[in-house]
Design an enzyme around this catalytic site. Structure first.
Site, short mmCIF file in Angstrom:
data_model
loop_
_atom_site.label_atom_id
_atom_site.label_comp_id
_atom_site.label_asym_id
_atom_site.label_seq_id
_atom_site.Cartn_x
_atom_site.Cartn_y
_atom_site.Cartn_z
N GLY A 109 2.08 2.78 10.60
CA GLY A 109 2.94 4.24 10.65
C GLY A 109 3.43 4.54 11.82
CE LYS A 117 -0.36 3.31 4.59
NZ LYS A 117 0.17 4.04 6.51
CG ASN A 175 -1.48 0.89 1.27
OD1 ASN A 175 -1.69 2.02 0.42
ND2 ASN A 175 -2.52 0.97 2.61
CD GLU A 231 -3.72 -2.16 7.18
OE1 GLU A 231 -2.60 -2.67 7.40
OE2 GLU A 231 -4.14 -1.26 7.54
N GLY A 234 4.68 1.62 5.05
CA GLY A 234 6.20 2.09 4.72
C GLY A 234 7.35 1.30 4.00
CD GLU A 248 -3.29 5.30 6.41
OE1 GLU A 248 -2.70 6.13 5.04
OE2 GLU A 248 -2.18 4.91 7.37
P1 13P Z 1 2.96 0.76 7.94
O1 13P Z 1 3.12 -0.47 7.11
O2 13P Z 1 3.52 1.76 7.44
O3 13P Z 1 2.65 1.15 9.38
O4 13P Z 1 1.26 0.50 6.61
C1 13P Z 1 0.36 -0.30 7.40
C2 13P Z 1 -0.54 0.09 6.30
O5 13P Z 1 -1.36 1.04 6.72
C3 13P Z 1 -0.93 -0.56 5.23
O6 13P Z 1 -2.87 -0.89 4.86
#
Ligand code: 13P
Length: 262
Positions: free
Chosen positions: A174, A11, A9, A168, A235, A98
């Protein structure tokens, strides 16, 4: 036997230039794992075309980060599931925390999007998870069940059974703070039990992946439980070496001989 899946992802990150550099390096490194695990990349909408072309015939799938609850028409700024299907997407992330927290997507909203994604012939990746406060109150499964039940109410159990569930925990996204392998395994097991109670067999057939600060360093431990069918990576999916080493760790759960860390 559920085939593990690793989903990137991205983002709201990337550029034409950086995507190209990232994917060229990443695809070369992921090559050894293509048969052992499923993989997908979910870039921002404007880059779907570019990423689709770069993925080519690698067998790595294209995914999107959301889809509209509407089919077409006067919905400025929205992207329909049919459009995503036309662009070559196979998966669509839905209900990411999010989206829920920053863009006020309710459970009903997510379920309506889920229905659109199913109708377009795409596979929803249904994100669920609790806040830190909810976990500390012992409400994790209450929250996750509510999120899943709304989809079942709108799309039926057959709809949910055809999807991927991504657990999640919001407090691990994050933040660098990862759920422990035991917390992940326990929650996945509870989700499986819930699915099984809804429809016999669903608990065993649905892939449940974990997301939240997964890195190369913790991937093997997080993926060690048979309850965990893969990862949804934020990330670390923006770094070719990190992501491919996470892929190696996941492939290693299936085929320890050929999947070595690079
Ligand atoms: P991170 O791996 O950056 O913590 O994000 C997880 C996430 O939101 C995947 O959809």
């Amino acid at each position: 036997m559920r085939k593990p899946i690793l989903i990137a992802n991205w983002k709201m990150n990337g550029s034409l230039h950086s995507n190209q550099a990232l994917l060229v390096r990443m695809l070369a490194k992921l090559r050894p794992f293509r048969k052992t695990i499923d993989m997908a990349i979910c870039p921002p909408f404007p880059y779907l075309f570019q990423v689709r072309d770069l993925l080519g015939y690698t067998g790595i799938a294209l995914g999107a980060q959301n889809a509209s609850r509407a089919t077409s028409g006067a919905h400025t700024g929205e992207v329909s599931a049919t459009m995503l299907h036309e662009m070559g997407c196979r998966y669509v992330l839905l209900g990411h925390s999010e989206r829920r927290a920053l863009y006020h997507e309710s459970d009903d909203d997510v379920a309506a999007r889920f229905q659109q994604v199913l109708s377009a012939g795409l596979i929803p990746v249904m994100c669920v998870g609790e806040t830190l406060e909810e976990r500390e109150q012992g409400w994790t499964m209450k929250v996750v069940q509510r999120q899943l039940q709304t989809v079942i109410d709108q799309c039926g159990m057959s709809g949910l059974a055809g999807s991927i569930v991504a657990y999640e925990p919001i407090w691990a996204i994050g933040t660098g703070r990862t759920a422990t392998p035991e917390q992940v395994a326990d929650t996945h097991r509870a989700i499986r039990q819930f699915l099984e109670n809804c429809e016999t067999g669903a608990g065993q057939s649905v892939r449940i992946v974990y997301g939240g600060s997964v890195k190369a360093a913790n991937a093997a431990a997080l993926f060690s439980s048979p309850e965990v069918d893969g990862g949804l990576i934020g990330g670390a999916s923006l770094q070719a070496d990190e992501f491919s080493n996470i892929g190696a760790a996941l492939a290693n759960t299936v085929n320890p001989v050929t999947s070595t860390l690079t």
